[in-house]
Design a protein around this motif. Structure first.
Motif, PDB file in Angstrom:
ATOM      1  N   TRP A 177       0.557  -1.467  -0.115  1.00  0.00           N
ATOM      2  CA  TRP A 177      -0.240   0.176  -0.239  1.00  0.00           C
ATOM      3  C   TRP A 177       0.656   1.378   0.303  1.00  0.00           C
ATOM      4  CZ3 TRP A 177       0.654   2.869   4.677  1.00  0.00           C
ATOM      5  CH2 TRP A 177       1.695   2.156   5.612  1.00  0.00           C
ATOM      6  N   VAL A 178       2.237   1.111   0.375  1.00  0.00           N
ATOM      7  CA  VAL A 178       3.647   2.460   0.288  1.00  0.00           C
ATOM      8  C   VAL A 178       3.198   2.587  -1.221  1.00  0.00           C
ATOM      9  CG1 VAL A 178       5.306   3.105   1.259  1.00  0.00           C
ATOM     10  CG2 VAL A 178       3.754   2.114   2.191  1.00  0.00           C
ATOM     11  N   SER A 179       2.920   3.750  -1.614  1.00  0.00           N
ATOM     12  CA  SER A 179       3.456   3.817  -3.247  1.00  0.00           C
ATOM     13  C   SER A 179       4.537   3.584  -3.433  1.00  0.00           C
ATOM     14  CB  SER A 179       2.283   5.076  -3.630  1.00  0.00           C
ATOM     15  OG  SER A 179       3.596   5.865  -4.565  1.00  0.00           O
ATOM     16  N   PRO A 214      -5.128   2.485  -9.074  1.00  0.00           N
ATOM     17  CA  PRO A 214      -6.556   3.900  -9.269  1.00  0.00           C
ATOM     18  C   PRO A 214      -5.146   4.620  -8.529  1.00  0.00           C
ATOM     19  CG  PRO A 214      -6.412   1.737  -7.959  1.00  0.00           C
ATOM     20  CD  PRO A 214      -5.787   1.488  -8.512  1.00  0.00           C
ATOM     21  N   VAL A 215      -3.989   4.703  -7.141  1.00  0.00           N
ATOM     22  CA  VAL A 215      -3.326   6.466  -7.119  1.00  0.00           C
ATOM     23  C   VAL A 215      -2.672   7.277  -8.371  1.00  0.00           C
ATOM     24  CG1 VAL A 215      -2.084   7.514  -6.277  1.00  0.00           C
ATOM     25  CG2 VAL A 215      -3.288   5.349  -5.333  1.00  0.00           C
ATOM     26  N   SER A 225       1.605  -4.526  -6.359  1.00  0.00           N
ATOM     27  CA  SER A 225       1.449  -3.446  -5.431  1.00  0.00           C
ATOM     28  C   SER A 225       1.014  -2.484  -7.004  1.00  0.00           C
ATOM     29  CB  SER A 225       3.575  -3.003  -5.340  1.00  0.00           C
ATOM     30  OG  SER A 225       3.676  -3.827  -4.290  1.00  0.00           O
ATOM     31  N   ALA A 226       0.917  -2.991  -8.170  1.00  0.00           N
ATOM     32  CA  ALA A 226       0.953  -2.700  -9.392  1.00  0.00           C
ATOM     33  C   ALA A 226      -0.360  -2.326  -8.737  1.00  0.00           C
ATOM     34  CB  ALA A 226       1.288  -3.730 -10.123  1.00  0.00           C
ATOM     35  N   ILE A 227      -1.009  -3.063  -8.539  1.00  0.00           N
ATOM     36  CA  ILE A 227      -2.840  -2.975  -8.418  1.00  0.00           C
ATOM     37  C   ILE A 227      -3.226  -1.873  -7.859  1.00  0.00           C
ATOM     38  CG2 ILE A 227      -5.023  -4.219  -7.769  1.00  0.00           C
ATOM     39  CD1 ILE A 227      -2.979  -7.419  -8.529  1.00  0.00           C
TER      40      ILE A 227
END
Length: 108
Positions: free
Chosen positions: A48-50, A103-104, A97-99
Protein backbone atom coordinates in the motif's frame (compact mmCIF):
# COMPACT_ATOMS: atom_id res chain seq x y z
CA UNK A 1 46.52 -30.92 42.97
CA UNK A 2 46.90 -30.13 39.28
CA UNK A 3 44.18 -29.24 36.83
CA UNK A 4 43.60 -31.68 34.03
CA UNK A 5 43.98 -30.15 30.61
CA UNK A 6 42.13 -31.52 27.63
CA UNK A 7 44.27 -33.16 24.97
CA UNK A 8 45.21 -31.02 22.00
CA UNK A 9 44.48 -33.62 19.31
CA UNK A 10 40.68 -33.44 19.62
CA UNK A 11 40.44 -36.82 21.33
CA UNK A 12 39.23 -37.35 24.90
CA UNK A 13 41.22 -39.16 27.57
CA UNK A 14 39.59 -42.49 26.66
CA UNK A 15 40.69 -42.18 23.02
CA UNK A 16 37.30 -41.36 21.46
CA UNK A 17 36.83 -38.29 19.31
CA UNK A 18 35.39 -35.28 21.09
CA UNK A 19 32.34 -33.38 19.90
CA UNK A 20 34.56 -30.36 19.16
CA UNK A 21 36.66 -32.11 16.57
CA UNK A 22 35.21 -31.76 13.07
CA UNK A 23 36.66 -33.85 10.27
CA UNK A 24 35.77 -31.23 7.65
CA UNK A 25 35.87 -27.45 7.69
CA UNK A 26 32.64 -25.57 8.13
CA UNK A 27 31.24 -24.04 4.95
CA UNK A 28 29.87 -20.57 5.22
CA UNK A 29 26.29 -20.60 3.97
CA UNK A 30 24.86 -17.79 1.93
CA UNK A 31 22.31 -15.49 3.50
CA UNK A 32 20.98 -14.41 0.12
CA UNK A 33 18.04 -16.91 0.03
CA UNK A 34 16.85 -15.74 3.45
CA UNK A 35 17.26 -12.09 2.46
CA UNK A 36 15.27 -12.74 -0.71
CA UNK A 37 12.42 -14.36 1.21
CA UNK A 38 12.39 -11.59 3.83
CA UNK A 39 12.30 -8.88 1.14
CA UNK A 40 9.44 -10.67 -0.61
CA UNK A 41 7.39 -10.89 2.57
CA UNK A 42 8.03 -7.23 3.40
CA UNK A 43 7.06 -6.25 -0.16
CA UNK A 44 3.76 -8.06 0.28
CA UNK A 45 3.18 -6.34 3.59
CA UNK A 46 4.02 -2.89 2.25
CA UNK A 47 2.11 -2.99 -1.04
CA UNK A 48 0.00 0.00 0.00
CA UNK A 49 3.02 2.31 0.28
CA UNK A 50 3.35 3.91 -3.12
CA UNK A 51 6.29 2.27 -4.89
CA UNK A 52 7.94 0.69 -1.84
CA UNK A 53 6.34 -2.72 -2.31
CA UNK A 54 7.32 -2.67 -5.98
CA UNK A 55 10.98 -1.86 -5.24
CA UNK A 56 11.20 -4.44 -2.44
CA UNK A 57 9.55 -7.06 -4.63
CA UNK A 58 11.96 -6.34 -7.47
CA UNK A 59 14.94 -6.64 -5.15
CA UNK A 60 13.54 -9.91 -3.74
CA UNK A 61 13.29 -11.33 -7.25
CA UNK A 62 16.86 -10.28 -8.08
CA UNK A 63 18.29 -11.67 -4.82
CA UNK A 64 16.35 -14.91 -5.22
CA UNK A 65 17.49 -15.37 -8.81
CA UNK A 66 21.13 -14.80 -7.86
CA UNK A 67 20.84 -17.16 -4.88
CA UNK A 68 19.21 -19.89 -6.97
CA UNK A 69 21.83 -19.62 -9.70
CA UNK A 70 24.74 -20.22 -7.31
CA UNK A 71 26.06 -23.77 -7.08
CA UNK A 72 25.92 -23.80 -3.26
CA UNK A 73 22.15 -23.43 -3.28
CA UNK A 74 21.75 -26.44 -5.55
CA UNK A 75 23.37 -28.64 -2.91
CA UNK A 76 21.37 -27.14 -0.04
CA UNK A 77 17.68 -27.92 -0.50
CA UNK A 78 16.33 -25.55 2.20
CA UNK A 79 18.36 -22.68 0.74
CA UNK A 80 17.07 -23.33 -2.76
CA UNK A 81 13.51 -23.47 -1.40
CA UNK A 82 13.98 -20.13 0.36
CA UNK A 83 15.37 -18.63 -2.84
CA UNK A 84 12.36 -19.90 -4.79
CA UNK A 85 9.96 -18.60 -2.15
CA UNK A 86 11.75 -15.25 -2.29
CA UNK A 87 11.20 -15.06 -6.05
CA UNK A 88 7.54 -16.06 -5.71
CA UNK A 89 6.78 -13.62 -2.89
CA UNK A 90 8.70 -10.89 -4.73
CA UNK A 91 6.63 -11.40 -7.88
CA UNK A 92 3.45 -11.42 -5.77
CA UNK A 93 4.56 -8.18 -4.10
CA UNK A 94 5.18 -6.58 -7.50
CA UNK A 95 1.76 -7.64 -8.79
CA UNK A 96 -0.12 -6.54 -5.67
CA UNK A 97 1.75 -3.22 -5.60
CA UNK A 98 0.94 -2.59 -9.25
CA UNK A 99 -2.75 -3.35 -8.65
CA UNK A 100 -2.80 -1.03 -5.65
CA UNK A 101 -0.99 1.69 -7.62
CA UNK A 102 -3.45 1.83 -10.54
CA UNK A 103 -6.21 3.77 -8.70
CA UNK A 104 -3.64 6.25 -7.38
CA UNK A 105 -2.25 7.00 -10.85
CA UNK A 106 -5.41 8.96 -11.65
CA UNK A 107 -4.50 11.55 -9.02
CA UNK A 108 -0.79 11.89 -9.85
Amino acid sequence: MTAATPPESGATSDGSASACARPWPLRRRSRLPSVSFALGVVSLASFWVSGLGFVLGLSAVVCGAIAASRSGAADDEPASLRALLGVVTGVAGIIVSAIALFPVLEYL
